[in-house]
Design a protein around this motif. Structure first.
Motif, PDB file in Angstrom:
ATOM      1  N   THR A  18      -0.427  17.371   8.821  1.00 42.02           N
ATOM      2  CA  THR A  18      -0.696  15.961   9.838  1.00 42.02           C
ATOM      3  C   THR A  18      -1.637  14.975   8.700  1.00 42.02           C
ATOM      4  OG1 THR A  18      -2.766  16.900  10.470  1.00 42.02           O
ATOM      5  CG2 THR A  18      -1.157  16.699  11.787  1.00 42.02           C
ATOM      6  N   VAL A  19      -0.775  13.674   8.341  1.00 39.66           N
ATOM      7  CA  VAL A  19      -1.340  12.739   7.063  1.00 39.66           C
ATOM      8  C   VAL A  19      -2.201  11.790   8.106  1.00 39.66           C
ATOM      9  CG1 VAL A  19      -0.017  11.635   5.143  1.00 39.66           C
ATOM     10  CG2 VAL A  19       0.775  13.491   5.819  1.00 39.66           C
ATOM     11  N   ASP A  20      -3.732  11.400   7.547  1.00 41.49           N
ATOM     12  CA  ASP A  20      -3.660   9.765   8.018  1.00 41.49           C
ATOM     13  C   ASP A  20      -3.547   9.039   6.595  1.00 41.49           C
ATOM     14  OD1 ASP A  20      -5.881   8.218   8.099  1.00 41.49           O
ATOM     15  OD2 ASP A  20      -7.353   8.784   8.573  1.00 41.49           O
ATOM     16  N   HIS A  21      -2.249   8.771   6.489  1.00 39.36           N
ATOM     17  CA  HIS A  21      -1.865   7.338   5.648  1.00 39.36           C
ATOM     18  C   HIS A  21      -3.020   6.341   5.249  1.00 39.36           C
ATOM     19  CE1 HIS A  21       1.672   9.568   7.569  1.00 39.36           C
ATOM     20  NE2 HIS A  21       2.077   9.482   6.210  1.00 39.36           N
ATOM     21  N   THR A  22      -3.637   5.956   5.675  1.00 40.65           N
ATOM     22  CA  THR A  22      -4.875   5.423   5.335  1.00 40.65           C
ATOM     23  C   THR A  22      -6.134   5.736   4.866  1.00 40.65           C
ATOM     24  OG1 THR A  22      -4.474   3.875   7.890  1.00 40.65           O
ATOM     25  CG2 THR A  22      -6.770   3.022   6.279  1.00 40.65           C
ATOM     26  N   ALA A  23      -6.545   7.067   5.148  1.00 39.91           N
ATOM     27  CA  ALA A  23      -7.217   8.037   4.087  1.00 39.91           C
ATOM     28  C   ALA A  23      -6.383   7.830   3.319  1.00 39.91           C
ATOM     29  CB  ALA A  23      -7.701   8.910   4.856  1.00 39.91           C
ATOM     30  N   GLY A  75      -7.750   6.741  -1.037  1.00 40.04           N
ATOM     31  CA  GLY A  75      -8.420   7.964  -1.875  1.00 40.04           C
ATOM     32  C   GLY A  75      -7.016   7.901  -2.448  1.00 40.04           C
ATOM     33  N   LEU A  76      -5.761   7.895  -3.486  1.00 38.78           N
ATOM     34  CA  LEU A  76      -4.798   7.110  -4.369  1.00 38.78           C
ATOM     35  C   LEU A  76      -5.337   5.951  -5.102  1.00 38.78           C
ATOM     36  CD1 LEU A  76      -1.432   7.726  -2.805  1.00 38.78           C
ATOM     37  CD2 LEU A  76      -3.201   9.429  -4.550  1.00 38.78           C
ATOM     38  N   ARG A  77      -6.535   5.142  -4.586  1.00 41.06           N
ATOM     39  CA  ARG A  77      -6.783   3.947  -5.100  1.00 41.06           C
ATOM     40  C   ARG A  77      -8.015   3.520  -5.488  1.00 41.06           C
ATOM     41  NH1 ARG A  77      -7.171  -2.741  -1.913  1.00 41.06           N
ATOM     42  NH2 ARG A  77      -8.005  -3.574  -4.030  1.00 41.06           N
ATOM     43  N   GLU A  78      -8.818   4.198  -4.917  1.00 42.65           N
ATOM     44  CA  GLU A  78     -10.100   4.342  -5.958  1.00 42.65           C
ATOM     45  C   GLU A  78      -9.995   6.236  -6.606  1.00 42.65           C
ATOM     46  OE1 GLU A  78     -12.747   6.164  -2.239  1.00 42.65           O
ATOM     47  OE2 GLU A  78     -12.574   3.917  -1.192  1.00 42.65           O
ATOM     48  N   ARG A  79      -9.353   6.712  -7.036  1.00 36.92           N
ATOM     49  CA  ARG A  79      -8.558   7.319  -7.615  1.00 36.92           C
ATOM     50  C   ARG A  79      -8.242   7.240  -9.210  1.00 36.92           C
ATOM     51  NH1 ARG A  79      -8.735  13.098  -7.938  1.00 36.92           N
ATOM     52  NH2 ARG A  79      -8.595  14.276  -9.987  1.00 36.92           N
ATOM     53  N   ALA A  80      -7.282   6.153  -8.606  1.00 32.06           N
ATOM     54  CA  ALA A  80      -6.865   5.782 -10.066  1.00 32.06           C
ATOM     55  C   ALA A  80      -7.694   4.587 -10.461  1.00 32.06           C
ATOM     56  CB  ALA A  80      -5.490   4.254  -9.676  1.00 32.06           C
ATOM     57  N   GLU A  81      -8.365   3.270  -9.551  1.00 29.82           N
ATOM     58  CA  GLU A  81      -9.501   2.836 -10.951  1.00 29.82           C
ATOM     59  C   GLU A  81     -10.705   3.632 -11.492  1.00 29.82           C
ATOM     60  OE1 GLU A  81      -9.234  -0.962  -7.460  1.00 29.82           O
ATOM     61  OE2 GLU A  81     -10.862   0.094  -7.530  1.00 29.82           O
ATOM     62  N   SER A  82     -10.648   4.640 -10.822  1.00 34.63           N
ATOM     63  CA  SER A  82     -11.957   5.709 -11.612  1.00 34.63           C
ATOM     64  C   SER A  82     -11.375   6.127 -12.809  1.00 34.63           C
ATOM     65  CB  SER A  82     -12.232   6.395 -10.544  1.00 34.63           C
ATOM     66  OG  SER A  82     -13.099   7.462 -11.248  1.00 34.63           O
ATOM     67  N   ASP A  83     -10.177   6.946 -13.139  1.00 32.09           N
ATOM     68  CA  ASP A  83      -9.551   7.297 -14.232  1.00 32.09           C
ATOM     69  C   ASP A  83      -8.715   6.359 -15.297  1.00 32.09           C
ATOM     70  OD1 ASP A  83      -9.750   9.904 -12.451  1.00 32.09           O
ATOM     71  OD2 ASP A  83      -7.758  10.199 -12.079  1.00 32.09           O
ATOM     72  N   THR A  84      -8.480   5.086 -14.710  1.00 30.54           N
ATOM     73  CA  THR A  84      -8.234   4.213 -15.677  1.00 30.54           C
ATOM     74  C   THR A  84      -8.597   3.276 -16.246  1.00 30.54           C
ATOM     75  OG1 THR A  84      -6.775   2.785 -14.098  1.00 30.54           O
ATOM     76  CG2 THR A  84      -5.821   4.878 -14.629  1.00 30.54           C
ATOM     77  N   GLN A  85     -10.201   3.307 -15.348  1.00 30.97           N
ATOM     78  CA  GLN A  85     -10.761   1.684 -15.790  1.00 30.97           C
ATOM     79  C   GLN A  85     -10.277   0.528 -15.454  1.00 30.97           C
ATOM     80  OE1 GLN A  85     -14.062   3.247 -15.829  1.00 30.97           O
ATOM     81  NE2 GLN A  85     -13.598   4.508 -15.887  1.00 30.97           N
ATOM     82  N   GLN A  86      -9.630   0.435 -14.661  1.00 26.31           N
ATOM     83  CA  GLN A  86      -8.292  -0.709 -14.716  1.00 26.31           C
ATOM     84  C   GLN A  86      -8.257  -1.037 -12.998  1.00 26.31           C
ATOM     85  OE1 GLN A  86      -7.920  -2.617 -16.938  1.00 26.31           O
ATOM     86  NE2 GLN A  86      -8.309  -1.450 -18.537  1.00 26.31           N
ATOM     87  N   PRO A  87      -8.227  -1.831 -12.392  1.00 27.24           N
ATOM     88  CA  PRO A  87      -8.674  -2.712 -10.678  1.00 27.24           C
ATOM     89  C   PRO A  87      -6.544  -2.615 -10.686  1.00 27.24           C
ATOM     90  CG  PRO A  87      -8.181  -4.257 -12.721  1.00 27.24           C
ATOM     91  CD  PRO A  87      -8.523  -3.493 -13.281  1.00 27.24           C
ATOM     92  N   LEU A  88      -6.884  -1.913  -9.583  1.00 28.82           N
ATOM     93  CA  LEU A  88      -4.868  -0.996  -8.800  1.00 28.82           C
ATOM     94  C   LEU A  88      -4.578  -2.964  -8.715  1.00 28.82           C
ATOM     95  CD1 LEU A  88      -2.916   0.728  -8.243  1.00 28.82           C
ATOM     96  CD2 LEU A  88      -4.135   0.640  -6.114  1.00 28.82           C
ATOM     97  N   LEU A  89      -3.356  -2.897  -9.247  1.00 33.65           N
ATOM     98  CA  LEU A  89      -2.312  -3.819  -8.683  1.00 33.65           C
ATOM     99  C   LEU A  89      -1.241  -3.622  -7.456  1.00 33.65           C
ATOM    100  CD1 LEU A  89      -1.325  -6.791  -9.312  1.00 33.65           C
ATOM    101  CD2 LEU A  89       0.610  -5.461 -10.638  1.00 33.65           C
ATOM    102  N   LEU A 102       2.656   2.620   6.341  1.00 36.60           N
ATOM    103  CA  LEU A 102       2.752   2.295   5.205  1.00 36.60           C
ATOM    104  C   LEU A 102       2.929   0.393   4.304  1.00 36.60           C
ATOM    105  CD1 LEU A 102       3.688   5.737   4.032  1.00 36.60           C
ATOM    106  CD2 LEU A 102       1.118   4.549   3.916  1.00 36.60           C
ATOM    107  N   ARG A 103       3.932   0.255   4.969  1.00 35.38           N
ATOM    108  CA  ARG A 103       4.374  -0.980   4.148  1.00 35.38           C
ATOM    109  C   ARG A 103       3.469  -1.873   4.854  1.00 35.38           C
ATOM    110  NH1 ARG A 103      10.576  -2.130   5.839  1.00 35.38           N
ATOM    111  NH2 ARG A 103      10.066  -2.458   8.447  1.00 35.38           N
ATOM    112  N   VAL A 104       2.780  -2.046   5.367  1.00 33.67           N
ATOM    113  CA  VAL A 104       2.108  -3.864   6.031  1.00 33.67           C
ATOM    114  C   VAL A 104       0.655  -2.976   5.884  1.00 33.67           C
ATOM    115  CG1 VAL A 104       3.461  -3.946   8.459  1.00 33.67           C
ATOM    116  CG2 VAL A 104       1.165  -2.538   8.146  1.00 33.67           C
ATOM    117  N   MET A 105       0.795  -2.924   4.926  1.00 35.93           N
ATOM    118  CA  MET A 105      -0.844  -2.014   4.147  1.00 35.93           C
ATOM    119  C   MET A 105      -1.344  -2.757   3.022  1.00 35.93           C
ATOM    120  SD  MET A 105      -1.966   2.182   4.676  1.00 35.93           S
ATOM    121  CE  MET A 105      -1.799   3.538   6.259  1.00 35.93           C
TER     122      MET A 105
END
Length: 315
Positions: free
Chosen positions: A31-36, A40-54, A74-77
């Motif tokens: 079971t997947v919590d798509h919001t979480a 989590g992907l957004r926070e991890r990407a901004e932390s690893d790349t030191q760049q804001p997410l587009l 997903l597509r309404v997020m």
């Protein structure tokens, strides 16, 4: 442009998570919590790349490319774009078609237009190697993320791992924040068959019926039939009246039937005369009458007539 973009192969991410948590790569086991998961992907990407997410691009397969309920969520997020490929069934398994090609085209287009400085790839398919190399040629840093393998080995293409600028592993602790394995109490065993009932079992319906018949009082031997008893109760004799023939009317005598005429006699069989019959083998000689010839054929015309029924005069 100093910002990062995340390209997610949903088939790889959720399939590897199912193998890690449930022991099988089937997405129906989790079971997947798509919001979480998106957070989590957004926070991890901004932390690893030191760049804001587009933006986060979610690539997945669907039957006939029709969005499923999870794709609609997903597509309404915010900052999420869903790209769907075809989902086909072959050899008893579901396979994605066109997902890798869509990821390759999106990665190449973003790098060519310099829409970002860092790209995060969550995939394990080696078909994205040309797109990764093209992005690097345009000055884009490529970060490759992998899901922790269940057996501790790599679950990505070796060429992708060698070509990526940075590589990170999403471990079990990070996965379980948004993905959980479905609980199963045990192995589903087929239901046991009910034991065969004995014919003398008193619980069987047929046995109960026979028991009730045995318990009833015996029927007297001199009892009249049911129809006769009903007639006697109504005041009749109980005998069924004789049915009149359809030709007889009340008050009139029955008409006598006409006598049956004897069948017409057939002609007696033809008696063959001695010497006039057809020989046992071969054709009848010309000039001799056959036994089965008609009387009209006997005569001068029948003797000299050639076979075939055509008359030719000699000149």
């Amino acid at each position: 442009m100093d910002r990062c973009i995340v390209l997610v192969d949903a088939g790889y991410l959720l399939g590897a998570a199912a193998s890690l948590l449930a022991g099988e790569p089937s997405r129906s086991r989790i079971t997947v919590d798509h919001t979480a998961l998106i957070q989590g992907l957004r926070e991890r990407a901004e932390s690893d790349t030191q760049q804001p997410l587009l933006r986060i691009y979610w690539f997945d397969g669907a039957p006939d490319r029709v969005p499923q309920p999870e794709h609609r969520r997903l597509r309404v997020m915010p900052r999420v774009t869903v790209r769907l490929g075809a989902l086909t069934r072959s050899d008893g398994r579901w396979a994605q078609k066109g997902v890798d090609a869509a990821m390759h085209a999106e990665l190449t287009e973003l790098a060519r237009n310099r829409a970002c400085s860092d790209v995060v790839l969550v995939t394990g398919d080696g078909d994205l190697l040309p797109g990764m190399m093209a992005a690097k040629e345009h000055g884009v840093a490529v970060h490759l993320w992998a899901v922790q393998a269940a057996d501790g080995d790599y679950n990505q293409s070796e060429d992708l791992v060698a070509e990526a600028d940075e590589r990170r592993v999403l471990d079990r602790t990070w996965i379980t924040k948004a993905v959980r394995a479905k609980e199963h109490t045990g192995v589903c065993a087929p239901p046991a068959r009910a034991p065969a009932r004995d014919r003398r079992d008193p619980l069987r319906p047929a046995a109960r019926v026979r028991a009730r018949r045995r318990d009833r009082a015996p029927r007297p031997a001199a009892a009249a039939p049911r129809g006769r008893r009903r007639a006697e109760r109504r005041g009749g004799t109980g005998t069924r009246p004789q049915r009149r023939p359809h030709t007889q009317r009340p008050g009139r005598p029955a008409r006598p039937r006409p006598p049956v005429r004897p069948a017409a006699r057939r002609h007696p069989p033809l008696v063959l005369r001695q010497g006039l019959g057809r020989p046992a083998h071969g054709r009848a000689p010309r000039g001799r009458l056959d036994a089965d010839a008609r009387p009209a054929d006997h005569g001068r015309a029948a003797v000299g007539r050639p076979r075939g029924g055509h008359h030719h005069r000699r000149r």
